[in-house]
Enzyme design. Sequence first.
Site, short mmCIF file in Angstrom:
data_model
loop_
_atom_site.label_atom_id
_atom_site.label_comp_id
_atom_site.label_asym_id
_atom_site.label_seq_id
_atom_site.Cartn_x
_atom_site.Cartn_y
_atom_site.Cartn_z
N PRO A 130 42.56 52.08 32.44
CA PRO A 130 43.06 53.42 32.10
C PRO A 130 43.95 54.06 33.16
CG PRO A 130 40.82 53.59 32.91
CD PRO A 130 41.14 52.11 32.90
N GLY A 132 43.65 54.01 36.78
CA GLY A 132 43.14 54.46 38.08
C GLY A 132 44.01 53.95 39.23
N LYS A 133 44.33 52.68 39.17
CA LYS A 133 45.11 52.12 40.29
C LYS A 133 46.58 52.49 40.12
CE LYS A 133 41.68 48.56 40.84
NZ LYS A 133 40.94 48.97 39.62
N ASP A 178 51.11 42.08 26.68
CA ASP A 178 50.24 41.12 27.35
C ASP A 178 50.84 40.77 28.71
OD1 ASP A 178 49.01 38.60 28.13
OD2 ASP A 178 48.27 38.49 26.08
N CYS A 247 36.27 43.02 39.24
CA CYS A 247 35.00 43.66 39.55
C CYS A 247 33.86 42.68 39.20
CB CYS A 247 34.84 45.01 38.86
SG CYS A 247 34.94 44.96 37.07
N1 SAM Z 1 43.57 48.56 36.56
C1 SAM Z 1 42.78 49.43 35.70
C2 SAM Z 1 42.39 50.68 36.48
O1 SAM Z 1 42.32 50.64 37.71
O2 SAM Z 1 42.18 51.71 35.85
C3 SAM Z 1 41.57 48.72 35.13
C4 SAM Z 1 41.95 47.43 34.43
S1 SAM Z 1 40.61 46.61 33.61
C5 SAM Z 1 39.80 45.85 34.91
C6 SAM Z 1 41.44 45.27 32.88
C7 SAM Z 1 42.41 45.66 31.78
O3 SAM Z 1 43.12 44.47 31.40
C8 SAM Z 1 41.76 46.19 30.50
O4 SAM Z 1 42.30 47.44 30.19
C9 SAM Z 1 42.14 45.15 29.44
O5 SAM Z 1 42.37 45.73 28.17
C10 SAM Z 1 43.40 44.57 30.04
N2 SAM Z 1 43.77 43.21 29.58
C11 SAM Z 1 43.02 42.29 28.91
N3 SAM Z 1 43.75 41.19 28.67
C12 SAM Z 1 44.98 41.40 29.23
C13 SAM Z 1 46.16 40.64 29.30
N4 SAM Z 1 46.25 39.41 28.77
N5 SAM Z 1 47.24 41.18 29.92
C14 SAM Z 1 47.17 42.41 30.47
N6 SAM Z 1 46.06 43.18 30.42
C15 SAM Z 1 44.99 42.68 29.81
#
Ligand code: SAM
Length: 313
Positions: A130, A132-133, A178, A247
């Site tokens: 969402p 954060g980073k 993606d 994480c």
């Molecule tokens: N970086 C975010 C933050 O700090 O708020 C949290 C990211 S969370 C660990 C991982 C995210 O990767 C999720 O929102 C997920 O929907 C997304 N995701 C899943 N498959 C992906 C893909 N193939 N390419 C890019 N993002 C993907």
Amino acid sequence: MLLFPQSPRGDALARKYGYDPWLVSRFLQYVPDVEQFLDKMESKPTRYIRVNTLKMDTKSLADRLAKKGFELRQTALPEVLAVEKEPMSAGATTEYMLGHYYLQDLSSCMAVEALDVQKGQKVLDMAAAPGGKTTFIAQRMQNTGAIIALEPNEKRARSMAFNLARLGVFNTCVCKMDGLEAAKLGKFDRVLLDAPCSCEGVIAKDPSRKTSHAPEDVDYCSARQANLLETAIKATKLGGVVVYSTCSFAPEENEAVVETVTGKLGARVEPFGHGSAGLDSFGDKKFRMGKNTRRFYPHLHDTTGFFVARLRA
Ligand code: SAM
């Protein structure tokens, strides 16, 4: 994925703390001081706020929250404060609604610290929602340069756009895309891959994860992470920085991914001065650059579980 024979000690710990036994038998192989670790995972994690310096300086915010009865403690990062006393939910104050701060674990902020962004750079955040980073990167860049933030999940991409607006970020473009398609976006000075993972590190926040994932999930994540990290390095300018984070505590999602992909593409892992050294081996696998990667553990660093590797393309 490596599974280890169950032992009476592992089974007893799994029963005591309510975990699947396979998970505890693995923790016994790669987590230091497992009993302290499992104990710490039972308590509510320390809450951290990251001051949004695009809107407010740290001292002014700390003074305003202190008047409301909050007690805050400075952490290793200047923008990040630990909440020691919270007379009302930190997610329900006027300052929060106004975007003066973001609720974000210290370990998550460390990924941005490792990225070492500079004003005016072109940055790719490959798995961004969402946000954060992304929003921390934007504030470190003082809203200059350009951030391309990718998120394939539409609902999550929308909530991210809302967060960007609340925090006053205007150097970021959110793309419903993606991360594996990032090669067509050109080359970047900095690339963050905060990869989708098995989320073992957030069990303290979500205890259902003690029993909800299976060994196959770790294998699935690991393969997807390796493909995404390969794409991340290819999207980075020569000499640029890639940060890979998860994480999860699982070595297959962390050191093993870094080892495989850097070995294939020739990037190197640079030291980073926070957390504990990563693993240099696991089972019969050796990780040449494991010691330069960083692990964050709840019982050692008072954060949620996290892994960070800083790579130079
Ligand atoms: N970086 C975010 C933050 O700090 O708020 C949290 C990211 S969370 C660990 C991982 C995210 O990767 C999720 O929102 C997920 O929907 C997304 N995701 C899943 N498959 C992906 C893909 N193939 N390419 C890019 N993002 C993907």
